[in-house]
Design an enzyme around this catalytic site. Structure first.
Site, PDB file in Angstrom:
ATOM      1  N   CYS A  24      77.687  63.390 -36.840  1.00  0.00           N
ATOM      2  CA  CYS A  24      78.858  63.765 -36.054  1.00  0.00           C
ATOM      3  C   CYS A  24      79.618  62.540 -35.549  1.00  0.00           C
ATOM      4  O   CYS A  24      80.820  62.609 -35.319  1.00  0.00           O
ATOM      5  CB  CYS A  24      78.443  64.655 -34.885  1.00  0.00           C
ATOM      6  SG  CYS A  24      77.201  63.925 -33.800  1.00  0.00           S
ATOM      7  N   GLU A  66      76.580  69.256 -27.671  1.00  0.00           N
ATOM      8  CA  GLU A  66      77.201  68.162 -28.430  1.00  0.00           C
ATOM      9  C   GLU A  66      77.688  68.778 -29.728  1.00  0.00           C
ATOM     10  O   GLU A  66      76.895  69.284 -30.524  1.00  0.00           O
ATOM     11  CB  GLU A  66      76.214  67.027 -28.722  1.00  0.00           C
ATOM     12  CG  GLU A  66      76.871  65.887 -29.480  1.00  0.00           C
ATOM     13  CD  GLU A  66      75.893  64.869 -30.020  1.00  0.00           C
ATOM     14  OE1 GLU A  66      76.292  64.099 -30.913  1.00  0.00           O
ATOM     15  OE2 GLU A  66      74.737  64.850 -29.573  1.00  0.00           O
ATOM     16  N   LYS A 105      64.875  76.570 -31.435  1.00  0.00           N
ATOM     17  CA  LYS A 105      65.265  77.074 -32.749  1.00  0.00           C
ATOM     18  C   LYS A 105      65.775  75.888 -33.556  1.00  0.00           C
ATOM     19  O   LYS A 105      66.898  75.422 -33.385  1.00  0.00           O
ATOM     20  CB  LYS A 105      66.378  78.120 -32.672  1.00  0.00           C
ATOM     21  CG  LYS A 105      66.600  78.793 -34.055  1.00  0.00           C
ATOM     22  CD  LYS A 105      68.001  79.288 -34.256  1.00  0.00           C
ATOM     23  CE  LYS A 105      68.936  78.249 -34.835  1.00  0.00           C
ATOM     24  NZ  LYS A 105      68.618  77.834 -36.238  1.00  0.00           N
ATOM     25  N   GLU A 151      86.455  68.228 -39.632  1.00  0.00           N
ATOM     26  CA  GLU A 151      85.215  67.478 -39.850  1.00  0.00           C
ATOM     27  C   GLU A 151      84.658  67.816 -41.228  1.00  0.00           C
ATOM     28  O   GLU A 151      84.320  68.962 -41.510  1.00  0.00           O
ATOM     29  CB  GLU A 151      84.192  67.819 -38.768  1.00  0.00           C
ATOM     30  CG  GLU A 151      82.932  66.976 -38.863  1.00  0.00           C
ATOM     31  CD  GLU A 151      81.959  67.248 -37.723  1.00  0.00           C
ATOM     32  OE1 GLU A 151      81.299  66.305 -37.273  1.00  0.00           O
ATOM     33  OE2 GLU A 151      81.869  68.418 -37.288  1.00  0.00           O
TER      34      GLU A 151
END
Length: 420
Positions: A279, A245, A170, A378
């Site tokens: 990231c 992750e 996906k 973040e």
């Protein structure tokens, strides 16, 4: 306008159930370039069934044959690398040079690394009186993000194929063009039907159905921490293996013993590379007090000179953010920073030089302390947060005072300090 389809059991197919239509928008000019007919649990069921049927035969295929499939796939990837770079820039806004030389290039690089690793791996090992054989896990569910789409897709797909697993992918609905090309490459490489399957859709609909499916033996997820928690919780009910992750809020520590020129280059690249959408960005820049004022001033001066513009142009250094909602979220942190007592050093606005596109000026703030939200959450954009520290122990404490892990960067000419 192109309508993107699922790829299931070696065929291009439309969703089983009529669902919503998701527009694919070029973030540089806000034009629609394609659309997705979004999938559902019914499409996941079809894809998993195909992968499950294909698994026994593919798992027993000799390693040399599986690796030859990957070599064919790599050759196609290399031949169509420019096409892939165009797709990445069009869907998520990375400057084209980066899309070609880093993002698209990561596809064949992952395949080559997999080929090397597969030939070095001890597939069968004798330990005492026991024979240990490495076997494929089974059907693997792969969920990938929009910011480094091909890097993440091929980091998962290539090892799975080498191991003899079958997969259901996906891709992010925000970056489907590059995933569509991967499916085309795999189709051209003539992998057996059912080995690779792709279902477009959202995380709550398609990703959740994959995590819950009893015939998927492993989930590999790259994305937000919030979504990763859902994947882990859902997968637990069927005792799946889960590899993830998730997010990052990485510290980039610059000591007064650093080569300042190199550290400055690294800090700028670390937060503004890929439009800040990565990231592993060095988003918390910790600078030792003795050099802090001068380094921050030079950082701001250089940030103001960064060329923001059309990501297809070779002169562009930062392109647009990937989609409107993300741009709005990143900009919202300017007010968050001010509310926490941070000082806006530069940027903090949507670009006034662009009538269209989701462009943000390179932004930097000086935070009063590490508990500030801009130090703990973040942001995932071209948004640098500076903190000033005095001692090594203080730098270590600040770097570790985060709910995120992932990476830390250290700049010092004293190698012992970097290894503490």
């Amino acid at each position: 306008m192109k309508t993107l389809q699922h790829y299931i059991d070696g065929r291009w197919v439309s969703p089983i159930e009529p669902g919503s239509v998701f527009p694919v928008i070029n973030p540089a000019d806000e034009t629609q370039v394609a659309e997705i007919r979004m999938g559902s649990a019914a499409d996941v069921e079809l894809a998993v069934a195909a992968a499950h049927r294909a698994f026994a035969s593919f798992a027993s295929t000799p390693l040399d044959e599986r690796l030859e499939m990957l070599r064919r796939l790599k050759a196609i990837f290399v031949r169509r690398i420019d096409e892939m770079a165009d797709a990445i820039t069009t869907e998520m806004g990375a400057p084209h040079d980066m899309s070609r030389d880093a993002q698209a290039a990561s596809g064949p690089d992952h395949i080559e690394a997999t080929l090397v690793a597969a030939l070095q791996l001890d597939w069968e090992t004798r330990i005492g009186t026991s024979n240990v054989v490495r076997e494929p896990v089974g059907v693997c569910g792969l969920v990938t993000p929009w910011n480094w789409p091909i890097n993440q897709i091929m980091a998962k797909v290539a090892p799975a194929i080498a191991a003899g697993c079958t997969v259901v992918l996906k891709p992010s609905e925000q970056a489907p063009l590059s995933a569509q090309l991967v499916a085309e490459f795999i189709d051209e490489a003539k992998l057996p039907p059912g080995v690779f399957n792709m279902v477009h859709g959202t995380g709550p609909a398609v990703g959740h159905a994959m995590s819950a499916h009893p015939l998927i033996e492993m989930m590999s997820f790259t994305g937000s921490t919030r979504a990763g928690i859902d994947v882990a919780k859902t997968a637990a009910d069927t005792v799946k293996r889960v590899a993830q992750e998730l997010g990052g809020k990485s510290a980039n520590i610059i000591f007064d013993t650093a080569d300042v020129e190199r550290a400055l280059d690294g800090a700028l690249a670390g937060i503004f590379g890929n439009n800040g959408q990565q990231c592993l960005a060095g988003s918390r820049i910790l600078v030792q007090r003795g050099i802090a004022d001068a380094l921050i001033e030079r950082f701001v001066q250089r940030a103001r000179k960064i060329r923001l513009g059309d990501p297809m142009l070779p002169s562009t250094e930062i392109g647009p953010l990937a989609f409107r909602q993300h741009m709005e979220r990143v900009l919202s942190y300017v007010e968050v920073a001010k509310a926490d007592g941070a000082t806006l050093l530069t940027g903090g606005r949507r670009s006034e030089q662009h009538e269209k596109g989701w462009f943000i000026e390179p932004t930097a703030v000086l935070a009063p302390h590490n508990d500030s939200r801009v130090c703990q959450e973040e942001i995932f954009g071209p948004f640098a947060t500076f903190l000033v520290f005095d001692t090594l122990d203080e730098a270590i404490h600040i770097a570790n005072s985060s709910n995120f892990g992932l990476v830390t960067y250290v700049w010092s000419e004293e190698i012992g300090r970097a290894h503490v």
